[in-house]
Write a protein that holds these residues in place. Structure first.
Motif, PDB file in Angstrom:
ATOM      1  N   THR A   1     -40.275 -47.742 -15.173  1.00 52.28           N
ATOM      2  CA  THR A   1     -40.263 -49.130 -14.712  1.00 52.28           C
ATOM      3  C   THR A   1     -40.393 -50.085 -15.881  1.00 52.28           C
ATOM      4  O   THR A   1     -39.688 -51.104 -15.952  1.00 52.28           O
ATOM      5  N   ASP A   2     -41.272 -49.763 -16.806  1.00 47.38           N
ATOM      6  CA  ASP A   2     -41.436 -50.608 -17.994  1.00 47.38           C
ATOM      7  C   ASP A   2     -40.144 -50.661 -18.800  1.00 47.38           C
ATOM      8  O   ASP A   2     -39.751 -51.730 -19.285  1.00 47.38           O
ATOM      9  N   GLU A   3     -39.480 -49.527 -18.928  1.00 51.23           N
ATOM     10  CA  GLU A   3     -38.232 -49.480 -19.692  1.00 51.23           C
ATOM     11  C   GLU A   3     -37.138 -50.308 -19.024  1.00 51.23           C
ATOM     12  O   GLU A   3     -36.373 -51.005 -19.703  1.00 51.23           O
ATOM     13  N   LEU A   4     -37.074 -50.248 -17.698  1.00 52.56           N
ATOM     14  CA  LEU A   4     -35.994 -50.923 -16.972  1.00 52.56           C
ATOM     15  C   LEU A   4     -36.222 -52.414 -16.783  1.00 52.56           C
ATOM     16  O   LEU A   4     -35.277 -53.194 -16.759  1.00 52.56           O
ATOM     17  N   PHE A   5     -37.487 -52.815 -16.622  1.00 53.84           N
ATOM     18  CA  PHE A   5     -37.768 -54.198 -16.251  1.00 53.84           C
ATOM     19  C   PHE A   5     -38.585 -54.984 -17.273  1.00 53.84           C
ATOM     20  O   PHE A   5     -38.527 -56.208 -17.287  1.00 53.84           O
ATOM     21  N   LEU A   6     -39.369 -54.293 -18.109  1.00 54.66           N
ATOM     22  CA  LEU A   6     -40.344 -55.002 -18.925  1.00 54.66           C
ATOM     23  C   LEU A   6     -40.161 -54.800 -20.420  1.00 54.66           C
ATOM     24  O   LEU A   6     -40.997 -55.270 -21.204  1.00 54.66           O
ATOM     25  N   ALA A   7     -39.108 -54.134 -20.827  1.00 54.95           N
ATOM     26  CA  ALA A   7     -38.949 -53.760 -22.241  1.00 54.95           C
ATOM     27  C   ALA A   7     -38.991 -54.968 -23.171  1.00 54.95           C
ATOM     28  O   ALA A   7     -39.532 -54.892 -24.277  1.00 54.95           O
ATOM     29  N   GLU A   8     -38.437 -56.088 -22.743  1.00 55.94           N
ATOM     30  CA  GLU A   8     -38.367 -57.252 -23.622  1.00 55.94           C
ATOM     31  C   GLU A   8     -39.657 -58.061 -23.634  1.00 55.94           C
ATOM     32  O   GLU A   8     -39.811 -58.965 -24.456  1.00 55.94           O
ATOM     33  N   THR A   9     -40.570 -57.752 -22.723  1.00 54.35           N
ATOM     34  CA  THR A   9     -41.796 -58.543 -22.609  1.00 54.35           C
ATOM     35  C   THR A   9     -43.013 -57.885 -23.249  1.00 54.35           C
ATOM     36  O   THR A   9     -43.963 -58.565 -23.631  1.00 54.35           O
ATOM     37  N   GLY A  10     -43.017 -56.548 -23.322  1.00 52.27           N
ATOM     38  CA  GLY A  10     -44.187 -55.825 -23.781  1.00 52.27           C
ATOM     39  C   GLY A  10     -45.232 -55.626 -22.703  1.00 52.27           C
ATOM     40  O   GLY A  10     -46.290 -55.056 -22.954  1.00 52.27           O
ATOM     41  N   TRP A  11     -44.960 -56.107 -21.479  1.00 55.83           N
ATOM     42  CA  TRP A  11     -45.889 -55.914 -20.373  1.00 55.83           C
ATOM     43  C   TRP A  11     -45.900 -54.458 -19.932  1.00 55.83           C
ATOM     44  O   TRP A  11     -44.964 -53.705 -20.211  1.00 55.83           O
ATOM     45  N   LYS A  12     -46.967 -54.060 -19.221  1.00 58.92           N
ATOM     46  CA  LYS A  12     -47.107 -52.685 -18.738  1.00 58.92           C
ATOM     47  C   LYS A  12     -47.416 -52.709 -17.243  1.00 58.92           C
ATOM     48  O   LYS A  12     -48.359 -53.379 -16.804  1.00 58.92           O
ATOM     49  N   SER A  13     -46.639 -51.965 -16.481  1.00 55.54           N
ATOM     50  CA  SER A  13     -46.794 -51.970 -15.026  1.00 55.54           C
ATOM     51  C   SER A  13     -47.960 -51.096 -14.595  1.00 55.54           C
ATOM     52  O   SER A  13     -48.289 -50.092 -15.239  1.00 55.54           O
TER      53      SER A  13
END
Length: 203
Positions: free
Chosen positions: A161-173
């Protein structure tokens, strides 16, 4: 200077308590009824009013609602959560920003709170995880207060999920929460709860 806009300290009425707690259930099936972008904005604005340690507000939220984004998200969801996620009008990805402390000079200006976390990534991440999880609880209650139902889930691949949606933000689901108007004909009854004497102490 004290805040003169504080709400009065009176108890909620039974209808409000029923909506938020006593008659609320985790939704696993959904009506074919959309959730508007305006409702999601209202949901966010209510969620961020809940207290977090030093007003950290580390929670980050991705509201997945388009068919394309939902199909991408489904590749990360466990088999038992597929159908209810596919049919939910919105699925919120609950995440945290490991560098939330960069905003503390603005969010907590009366102390040098940023210095508490800089140089200590493990402490910062633990604090971000705990407080963003707290914010997830606020989101569920905020959703119920707006007439929505919620279905929190842990059965998903957070790394993907992090790779698909959050990669550019550095956030962690940390979790997913389905949102919408539940089909209550398919909702489970209230499951057992532990009694006060089993799970609480008066000290």
């Amino acid at each position: 200077m004290p805040d003169t806009n504080l709400a009065p300290t009176t108890a909620l009425d039974d209808a409000a308590l029923d909506r938020l707690f006593r008659k609320a259930r985790t939704a696993n099936a959904w009506q074919d009824r959309p959730v508007t972008d305006e409702t999601l904005r209202q949901l966010y604005e209510l969620t961020i009013l809940g207290p977090t340690s030093a007003n950290q507000l580390p929670g980050r939220f991705v509201f997945v609602r388009t068919p394309e984004a939902k199909e991408k998200l489904l590749t990360t969801v466990s088999s038992g959560n597929q159908e209810k996620t596919r049919t939910a009008p919105v699925t919120a990805i609950i995440a945290f920003d490991p560098q939330f402390y960069e905003h503390l000079p603005r969010l907590f200006p009366h102390a040098d709170a940023k210095s508490w976390f800089t140089g200590n990534a493990a402490f910062a991440e633990r604090s971000a995880f705990l407080n963003s999880t707290l914010q997830a609880g606020y989101l569920i209650l905020a959703a119920r207060s707006l007439g929505l139902d919620a279905g929190p889930m842990g059965g998903f691949d957070s790394k993907k999920t992090d790779e698909l949606f959050l990669a550019e933000t550095g956030w962690k689901s940390t979790m997913l929460i389905n949102l919408g108007y539940g089909d209550h004909s398919k909702t489970f009854g209230r499951l057992p709860r532990l009694g006060f004497d089993e799970a609480a102490l008066l000290a």
